[in-house]
Scaffold this motif. Sequence first.
Motif, mmCIF file in Angstrom:
data_model
loop_
_atom_site.group_PDB
_atom_site.id
_atom_site.type_symbol
_atom_site.label_atom_id
_atom_site.label_comp_id
_atom_site.label_asym_id
_atom_site.label_seq_id
_atom_site.Cartn_x
_atom_site.Cartn_y
_atom_site.Cartn_z
ATOM 1 N N TYR A 242 0.860 -1.192 0.000
ATOM 2 C CA TYR A 242 0.000 0.000 0.000
ATOM 3 C C TYR A 242 0.889 1.231 0.000
ATOM 4 O O TYR A 242 1.780 1.374 0.844
ATOM 5 C CB TYR A 242 -0.929 0.042 1.216
ATOM 6 C CG TYR A 242 -2.171 0.868 0.959
ATOM 7 C CD1 TYR A 242 -3.409 0.268 0.781
ATOM 8 C CD2 TYR A 242 -2.103 2.263 0.850
ATOM 9 C CE1 TYR A 242 -4.541 1.034 0.505
ATOM 10 C CE2 TYR A 242 -3.217 3.020 0.566
ATOM 11 C CZ TYR A 242 -4.434 2.401 0.400
ATOM 12 O OH TYR A 242 -5.552 3.163 0.115
ATOM 13 N N VAL A 243 0.643 2.113 -0.961
ATOM 14 C CA VAL A 243 1.433 3.329 -1.125
ATOM 15 C C VAL A 243 0.523 4.532 -0.925
ATOM 16 O O VAL A 243 -0.606 4.557 -1.427
ATOM 17 C CB VAL A 243 2.073 3.377 -2.529
ATOM 18 C CG1 VAL A 243 2.803 4.696 -2.747
ATOM 19 C CG2 VAL A 243 3.024 2.204 -2.717
ATOM 20 N N MET A 244 1.014 5.547 -0.208
ATOM 21 C CA MET A 244 0.219 6.744 0.060
ATOM 22 C C MET A 244 1.011 7.999 -0.274
ATOM 23 O O MET A 244 1.783 8.502 0.542
ATOM 24 C CB MET A 244 -0.227 6.781 1.525
ATOM 25 C CG MET A 244 -1.150 5.648 1.913
ATOM 26 S SD MET A 244 -1.947 5.892 3.512
ATOM 27 C CE MET A 244 -3.062 7.250 3.167
ATOM 28 N N ARG A 257 12.160 6.900 -6.808
ATOM 29 C CA ARG A 257 12.560 5.669 -6.114
ATOM 30 C C ARG A 257 12.170 4.414 -6.893
ATOM 31 O O ARG A 257 12.742 3.347 -6.676
ATOM 32 C CB ARG A 257 11.943 5.612 -4.709
ATOM 33 C CG ARG A 257 12.294 6.751 -3.770
ATOM 34 C CD ARG A 257 13.754 6.865 -3.449
ATOM 35 N NE ARG A 257 14.251 5.744 -2.665
ATOM 36 C CZ ARG A 257 15.479 5.685 -2.152
ATOM 37 N NH1 ARG A 257 16.323 6.691 -2.357
ATOM 38 N NH2 ARG A 257 15.879 4.638 -1.456
ATOM 39 N N ILE A 258 11.185 4.516 -7.775
ATOM 40 C CA ILE A 258 10.823 3.340 -8.589
ATOM 41 C C ILE A 258 11.492 3.399 -9.966
ATOM 42 O O ILE A 258 11.140 2.639 -10.872
ATOM 43 C CB ILE A 258 9.289 3.213 -8.755
ATOM 44 C CG1 ILE A 258 8.710 4.388 -9.527
ATOM 45 C CG2 ILE A 258 8.607 3.046 -7.391
ATOM 46 C CD1 ILE A 258 7.231 4.225 -9.874
ATOM 47 N N LEU A 299 9.893 -2.410 0.122
ATOM 48 C CA LEU A 299 9.907 -1.797 1.454
ATOM 49 C C LEU A 299 11.293 -1.247 1.770
ATOM 50 O O LEU A 299 11.427 -0.153 2.334
ATOM 51 C CB LEU A 299 9.483 -2.827 2.509
ATOM 52 C CG LEU A 299 8.015 -3.250 2.488
ATOM 53 C CD1 LEU A 299 7.768 -4.365 3.498
ATOM 54 C CD2 LEU A 299 7.100 -2.061 2.777
ATOM 55 N N GLU A 300 12.319 -1.998 1.427
ATOM 56 C CA GLU A 300 13.681 -1.525 1.679
ATOM 57 C C GLU A 300 13.976 -0.257 0.888
ATOM 58 O O GLU A 300 14.642 0.659 1.362
ATOM 59 C CB GLU A 300 14.685 -2.622 1.317
ATOM 60 C CG GLU A 300 16.125 -2.257 1.630
ATOM 61 C CD GLU A 300 17.090 -3.401 1.367
ATOM 62 O OE1 GLU A 300 18.311 -3.188 1.518
ATOM 63 O OE2 GLU A 300 16.633 -4.509 1.010
ATOM 64 N N VAL A 308 4.501 3.971 3.128
ATOM 65 C CA VAL A 308 4.278 2.692 2.478
ATOM 66 C C VAL A 308 4.133 1.618 3.538
ATOM 67 O O VAL A 308 4.674 1.735 4.645
ATOM 68 C CB VAL A 308 5.462 2.363 1.534
ATOM 69 C CG1 VAL A 308 6.762 2.227 2.297
ATOM 70 C CG2 VAL A 308 5.199 1.123 0.698
ATOM 71 N N ALA A 309 3.382 0.557 3.221
ATOM 72 C CA ALA A 309 3.226 -0.570 4.144
ATOM 73 C C ALA A 309 2.949 -1.830 3.348
ATOM 74 O O ALA A 309 2.312 -1.780 2.286
ATOM 75 C CB ALA A 309 2.088 -0.326 5.132
ATOM 76 N N PRO A 310 3.399 -2.971 3.871
ATOM 77 C CA PRO A 310 3.019 -4.236 3.245
ATOM 78 C C PRO A 310 1.570 -4.562 3.566
ATOM 79 O O PRO A 310 1.053 -4.138 4.608
ATOM 80 C CB PRO A 310 3.964 -5.245 3.918
ATOM 81 C CG PRO A 310 4.229 -4.647 5.267
ATOM 82 C CD PRO A 310 4.230 -3.157 5.065
ATOM 83 N N VAL A 311 0.902 -5.284 2.691
ATOM 84 C CA VAL A 311 -0.458 -5.742 2.957
ATOM 85 C C VAL A 311 -0.350 -7.160 3.511
ATOM 86 O O VAL A 311 -0.051 -8.103 2.787
ATOM 87 C CB VAL A 311 -1.319 -5.715 1.682
ATOM 88 C CG1 VAL A 311 -2.728 -6.223 1.980
ATOM 89 C CG2 VAL A 311 -1.377 -4.295 1.116
ATOM 90 N N TYR A 312 -0.573 -7.305 4.823
ATOM 91 C CA TYR A 312 -0.398 -8.578 5.513
ATOM 92 C C TYR A 312 -1.738 -9.216 5.841
ATOM 93 O O TYR A 312 -2.754 -8.504 6.026
ATOM 94 C CB TYR A 312 0.342 -8.360 6.840
ATOM 95 C CG TYR A 312 1.832 -8.135 6.729
ATOM 96 C CD1 TYR A 312 2.564 -8.538 5.617
ATOM 97 C CD2 TYR A 312 2.519 -7.523 7.781
ATOM 98 C CE1 TYR A 312 3.931 -8.335 5.553
ATOM 99 C CE2 TYR A 312 3.887 -7.327 7.721
ATOM 100 C CZ TYR A 312 4.594 -7.730 6.611
ATOM 101 O OH TYR A 312 5.948 -7.536 6.553
#
Length: 375
Positions: A242-244, A257-258, A299-300, A308-312
Amino acid sequence: MRVLTLEQFGAGPYGSMHLADMGAEVIKVENPATGGDAGRSVGPHFLGPNDSVYFQSWGSNKKSVALDLKTPEGRAGFRRLAAGAEAVINNLRGDQPEKLGIDYASLKDVNPAIVCLSISAYGRDNERKSWPGYDFLMQAEAGLMSMTGEPDGPPARFGLSMIDFMTGMTGIVGLLGAVMRARTTGQGCDVDTCLFDVALHQLSYPATWYLNGGAAPSRTHRSGHLSIAPVQTFRTGDGWIYVMCMTERAWRILADRIDRPELKADPRFADQAARRENRGELERELDAAFGTRTTDEWLERLTGHVPVAPVYDVAQAFANPFVETTGMVRSVPHPARPDFRMLANPLKFDGERPQQTVCSPLGGDTRALLGDDAK
């Protein structure tokens, strides 16, 4: 601070749990004839008779007194407790507080300063006051389900009973304000909130948009923000992220960054309005980029630069080392399970979270609080 509660399921117990964790003496008044708080019998995971993992989720630091308020003896016992309490909380149907004698009008003769909080489904002053109601019904009627899920799917509810929890906390805010006033003036009162009102209030800024122009919000693709892009999930090489990008600066950093700096100059994505208008094209461009690396690699690369966060899933969420760092899970021994674990309270005072114990058995504190002749 002594607080009496007549509560069940989520809204009342969640709110009063915070009072108990902060040191209030929270006494659950439970009817032994019905098995007490209905949450005690909610499975599938039990800790013994009249006790479940569901129930203990919001039971920390609470006591229990067994009283049937539909009997003269039970009501007399309750009034004895109310005489020395600062507050009463219930989350029953709106027509019940008056019938059971747990509203301010019924208790002011024994304690003029008492504050009586009622958390009902639809309120106590309208044609629905006798209606039962639950969280998911409120999400449906207040329009929240129309905003949850994918645009081409059916209306969806939140994963958990967030309206229950928000209503519990809204009620506690009102109760604490009224108790502060009562400590100064000696004048108690009724405090009311309800699931429906809180659910409608959660519409927040989309409601203001609609009320001042008729713009009705709808579901967004991939859990996206209603008006800002890119704010949504993206598929990585092995999962989801998830990107904000809530600001122009974050968007520019993301593009760099991408390794897609040219996107900053693309007229389709030149500013917030353009990105909102061209969400589909922006998503395709970013999907292509995010698909080239794994979630951990992204994430790194992004953490500390772009929100940003992983979707867990739940198992992954609790396997996250950061959860252990925060101390949000702790051991709270239960008589039937010494290794019982619970979520810690999200509040800290001087850097420390409140201590927790499990809730007493049904009626476990009756004798201590009301004496041997309590009924």
